[in-house]
Design a protein around this motif. Structure first.
Motif, PDB file in Angstrom:
ATOM      1  N   GLY A 138       0.817  -1.203   0.000  1.00  0.00           N
ATOM      2  CA  GLY A 138       0.000   0.000   0.000  1.00  0.00           C
ATOM      3  C   GLY A 138       0.852   1.255   0.000  1.00  0.00           C
ATOM      4  O   GLY A 138       2.033   1.242  -0.355  1.00  0.00           O
ATOM      5  N   THR A 139       0.248   2.335   0.435  1.00  0.00           N
ATOM      6  CA  THR A 139       0.969   3.601   0.516  1.00  0.00           C
ATOM      7  C   THR A 139       1.935   3.566   1.697  1.00  0.00           C
ATOM      8  O   THR A 139       1.858   2.692   2.564  1.00  0.00           O
ATOM      9  CB  THR A 139      -0.002   4.775   0.694  1.00  0.00           C
ATOM     10  OG1 THR A 139      -0.668   4.624   1.960  1.00  0.00           O
ATOM     11  CG2 THR A 139      -1.032   4.794  -0.422  1.00  0.00           C
ATOM     12  N   LEU A 140       2.826   4.534   1.730  1.00  0.00           N
ATOM     13  CA  LEU A 140       3.776   4.638   2.832  1.00  0.00           C
ATOM     14  C   LEU A 140       3.040   4.841   4.148  1.00  0.00           C
ATOM     15  O   LEU A 140       3.417   4.271   5.182  1.00  0.00           O
ATOM     16  CB  LEU A 140       4.737   5.802   2.578  1.00  0.00           C
ATOM     17  CG  LEU A 140       5.928   5.928   3.534  1.00  0.00           C
ATOM     18  CD1 LEU A 140       6.832   4.704   3.426  1.00  0.00           C
ATOM     19  CD2 LEU A 140       6.719   7.202   3.227  1.00  0.00           C
ATOM     20  N   GLU A 141       1.955   5.637   4.109  1.00  0.00           N
ATOM     21  CA  GLU A 141       1.176   5.900   5.311  1.00  0.00           C
ATOM     22  C   GLU A 141       0.527   4.621   5.841  1.00  0.00           C
ATOM     23  O   GLU A 141       0.494   4.365   7.046  1.00  0.00           O
ATOM     24  CB  GLU A 141       0.097   6.949   5.022  1.00  0.00           C
ATOM     25  CG  GLU A 141       0.615   8.365   4.814  1.00  0.00           C
ATOM     26  CD  GLU A 141       1.290   8.538   3.446  1.00  0.00           C
ATOM     27  OE1 GLU A 141       1.062   7.667   2.572  1.00  0.00           O
ATOM     28  OE2 GLU A 141       2.032   9.523   3.280  1.00  0.00           O
ATOM     29  N   GLU A 142       0.024   3.778   4.916  1.00  0.00           N
ATOM     30  CA  GLU A 142      -0.609   2.524   5.323  1.00  0.00           C
ATOM     31  C   GLU A 142       0.407   1.571   5.943  1.00  0.00           C
ATOM     32  O   GLU A 142       0.117   0.866   6.916  1.00  0.00           O
ATOM     33  CB  GLU A 142      -1.280   1.867   4.119  1.00  0.00           C
ATOM     34  CG  GLU A 142      -2.524   2.607   3.623  1.00  0.00           C
ATOM     35  CD  GLU A 142      -3.051   2.056   2.315  1.00  0.00           C
ATOM     36  OE1 GLU A 142      -4.247   2.222   2.049  1.00  0.00           O
ATOM     37  OE2 GLU A 142      -2.260   1.453   1.553  1.00  0.00           O
ATOM     38  N   THR A 143       1.599   1.556   5.378  1.00  0.00           N
ATOM     39  CA  THR A 143       2.645   0.686   5.911  1.00  0.00           C
ATOM     40  C   THR A 143       3.098   1.159   7.286  1.00  0.00           C
ATOM     41  O   THR A 143       3.320   0.353   8.190  1.00  0.00           O
ATOM     42  CB  THR A 143       3.850   0.636   4.956  1.00  0.00           C
ATOM     43  OG1 THR A 143       3.401   0.305   3.646  1.00  0.00           O
ATOM     44  CG2 THR A 143       4.857  -0.414   5.410  1.00  0.00           C
ATOM     45  N   LEU A 144       3.219   2.468   7.448  1.00  0.00           N
ATOM     46  CA  LEU A 144       3.580   3.017   8.762  1.00  0.00           C
ATOM     47  C   LEU A 144       2.511   2.700   9.800  1.00  0.00           C
ATOM     48  O   LEU A 144       2.823   2.409  10.952  1.00  0.00           O
ATOM     49  CB  LEU A 144       3.770   4.531   8.657  1.00  0.00           C
ATOM     50  CG  LEU A 144       5.119   5.008   8.118  1.00  0.00           C
ATOM     51  CD1 LEU A 144       5.077   6.506   7.821  1.00  0.00           C
ATOM     52  CD2 LEU A 144       6.235   4.692   9.099  1.00  0.00           C
ATOM     53  N   LEU A 145       1.238   2.735   9.372  1.00  0.00           N
ATOM     54  CA  LEU A 145       0.143   2.416  10.284  1.00  0.00           C
ATOM     55  C   LEU A 145       0.194   0.957  10.693  1.00  0.00           C
ATOM     56  O   LEU A 145      -0.151   0.603  11.826  1.00  0.00           O
ATOM     57  CB  LEU A 145      -1.198   2.732   9.625  1.00  0.00           C
ATOM     58  CG  LEU A 145      -2.448   2.632  10.513  1.00  0.00           C
ATOM     59  CD1 LEU A 145      -2.342   3.611  11.685  1.00  0.00           C
ATOM     60  CD2 LEU A 145      -3.705   2.891   9.714  1.00  0.00           C
ATOM     61  N   PHE A 146       0.662   0.089   9.787  1.00  0.00           N
ATOM     62  CA  PHE A 146       0.798  -1.322  10.138  1.00  0.00           C
ATOM     63  C   PHE A 146       1.889  -1.499  11.192  1.00  0.00           C
ATOM     64  O   PHE A 146       1.733  -2.270  12.141  1.00  0.00           O
ATOM     65  CB  PHE A 146       1.148  -2.155   8.897  1.00  0.00           C
ATOM     66  CG  PHE A 146       1.273  -3.630   9.181  1.00  0.00           C
ATOM     67  CD1 PHE A 146       0.167  -4.459   9.130  1.00  0.00           C
ATOM     68  CD2 PHE A 146       2.494  -4.187   9.531  1.00  0.00           C
ATOM     69  CE1 PHE A 146       0.266  -5.803   9.421  1.00  0.00           C
ATOM     70  CE2 PHE A 146       2.615  -5.536   9.823  1.00  0.00           C
ATOM     71  CZ  PHE A 146       1.498  -6.345   9.762  1.00  0.00           C
ATOM     72  N   ILE A 147       2.991  -0.783  11.027  1.00  0.00           N
ATOM     73  CA  ILE A 147       4.098  -0.899  11.985  1.00  0.00           C
ATOM     74  C   ILE A 147       3.725  -0.296  13.324  1.00  0.00           C
ATOM     75  O   ILE A 147       4.067  -0.831  14.379  1.00  0.00           O
ATOM     76  CB  ILE A 147       5.355  -0.193  11.426  1.00  0.00           C
ATOM     77  CG1 ILE A 147       5.817  -0.884  10.144  1.00  0.00           C
ATOM     78  CG2 ILE A 147       6.485  -0.205  12.451  1.00  0.00           C
ATOM     79  CD1 ILE A 147       6.944  -0.158   9.455  1.00  0.00           C
ATOM     80  N   ASN A 148       3.004   0.813  13.289  1.00  0.00           N
ATOM     81  CA  ASN A 148       2.656   1.524  14.520  1.00  0.00           C
ATOM     82  C   ASN A 148       1.144   1.721  14.619  1.00  0.00           C
ATOM     83  O   ASN A 148       0.633   2.799  14.316  1.00  0.00           O
ATOM     84  CB  ASN A 148       3.354   2.888  14.558  1.00  0.00           C
ATOM     85  CG  ASN A 148       4.860   2.766  14.563  1.00  0.00           C
ATOM     86  OD1 ASN A 148       5.416   2.150  15.450  1.00  0.00           O
ATOM     87  ND2 ASN A 148       5.509   3.365  13.583  1.00  0.00           N
ATOM     88  N   PRO A 149       0.400   0.694  15.021  1.00  0.00           N
ATOM     89  CA  PRO A 149      -1.055   0.848  15.176  1.00  0.00           C
ATOM     90  C   PRO A 149      -1.362   1.894  16.241  1.00  0.00           C
ATOM     91  O   PRO A 149      -0.569   2.104  17.157  1.00  0.00           O
ATOM     92  CB  PRO A 149      -1.517  -0.546  15.636  1.00  0.00           C
ATOM     93  CG  PRO A 149      -0.396  -1.471  15.289  1.00  0.00           C
ATOM     94  CD  PRO A 149       0.855  -0.658  15.383  1.00  0.00           C
ATOM     95  N   PRO A 150      -2.495   2.570  16.145  1.00  0.00           N
ATOM     96  CA  PRO A 150      -2.829   3.595  17.138  1.00  0.00           C
ATOM     97  C   PRO A 150      -2.985   3.005  18.529  1.00  0.00           C
ATOM     98  O   PRO A 150      -3.602   1.945  18.706  1.00  0.00           O
ATOM     99  CB  PRO A 150      -4.158   4.167  16.624  1.00  0.00           C
ATOM    100  CG  PRO A 150      -4.707   3.121  15.715  1.00  0.00           C
ATOM    101  CD  PRO A 150      -3.533   2.434  15.108  1.00  0.00           C
TER     102      PRO A 150
END
Length: 276
Positions: free
Chosen positions: A48-60
């Protein structure tokens, strides 16, 4: 001649050929170790996008305290109100846990949490070799003999129709706290705290029994208008992470990822002898 090695080596490794430039670029963009970048690419988690990948690494982190879909709204309300009544009336409570790592950690969470809130709580587990698992008639009998009117299960009970019916016949309210798939006939419990009670597909359906117990405890604190201290929450998360890992829950679920991350951080920094 068939050897033990032959019998246990049927699984095959599939090696991914990764482009080194793609790995380097992703690692730099995400500011992560190249090993993590390789894993994200090999597992098709960086498509996915970079933002989606970052969200996978760091869930809220808000997912840690989110319990809205841990069960149906009606079941959550019934369970928290009944437990609140037991705590306010100083009723003894029995937790019937499953005798595996997930059930034991789920039991620890319920017992520790309810005792923290001032409850009189006892617990017991079936003897697996003799009694199997699930809500046990023996535990029900021992509870009724002690005047107990509320039993909460941990990591079991979703298909224990007969034993739940027996408990109800003895004047005992049963709250089932579990994560297993429900059967065609539901046990006649006062409430069933189970993500499969929520209509539709929800990520919480992949929580461990300990994870469900943790979410129920959060809801109980909220019902009592009590704030859970950060150090006590860290302790419960450490316990919940053990149950989540031991029961091999999916880490594709961001709720599991963030809970286990917080739990492992707590395990690595704790001064509590039991956790150390």
């Amino acid at each position: 001649m068939t050897t033990l090695f032959d019998q246990t080596s049927r699984e095959r490794w599939h090696f991914s050929k990764l482009e080194s430039e793609k790995v380097r670029s992703l690692a730099e963009s995400l500011k992560v170790d190249p090993i993590l970048a390789k894993l994200l690419i090999a597992r098709n988690l960086a498509n996915g996008t970079l933002e989606e990948t970052l969200l996978f690494i760091n869930p809220p982190e808000s997912l840690i305290t989110d319990y809205q879909n841990v069960t149906s709204e009606e079941d959550l309300q019934k369970s928290t109100q009944r437990i609140q009544k037991a705590l306010l009336d100083n009723e003894p409570i029995v937790v019937n846990g499953d005798p595996d790592a997930d059930g034991i950690t789920g039991t620890v969470i319920l017992v520790a949490g309810l005792r923290f809130l001032g409850g009189t709580v006892h617990y017991d587990f079936p003897t697996r070799s003799k009694e199997g698992h699930g809500l046990q008639p023996r535990i029900i009998d021992e509870a009724t003999q002690s005047g107990v009117k509320l039993i909460i299960t941990a990591d079991c009970g979703s298909k224990d129709v007969e034993s739940t019916r027996y408990a109800v016949s003895q004047g005992v309210d049963v709250i089932i706290c579990d994560h297993h798939i429900l059967g065609r006939e539901l046990p006649p419990a006062l409430a069933i705290v189970n993500p499969y009670r929520v209509k539709g597909k929800h990520l919480e359906q992949k929580l461990s029994g300990a994870g469900v117990a943790f979410k129920l405890m959060l809801a109980i604190f909220k019902t009592l208008n009590r704030e859970m201290p950060s150090d006590f929450m860290a302790y419960l998360l450490a316990i919940a992470s053990l149950g989540t890992i031991s029961d091999r829950m999916s880490f594709l679920n961001p709720m599991n990822r963030i809970m286990v991350k917080a739990g492992i951080d707590a395990l690595n920094s704790t001064n509590m002898e039991g956790l150390k």
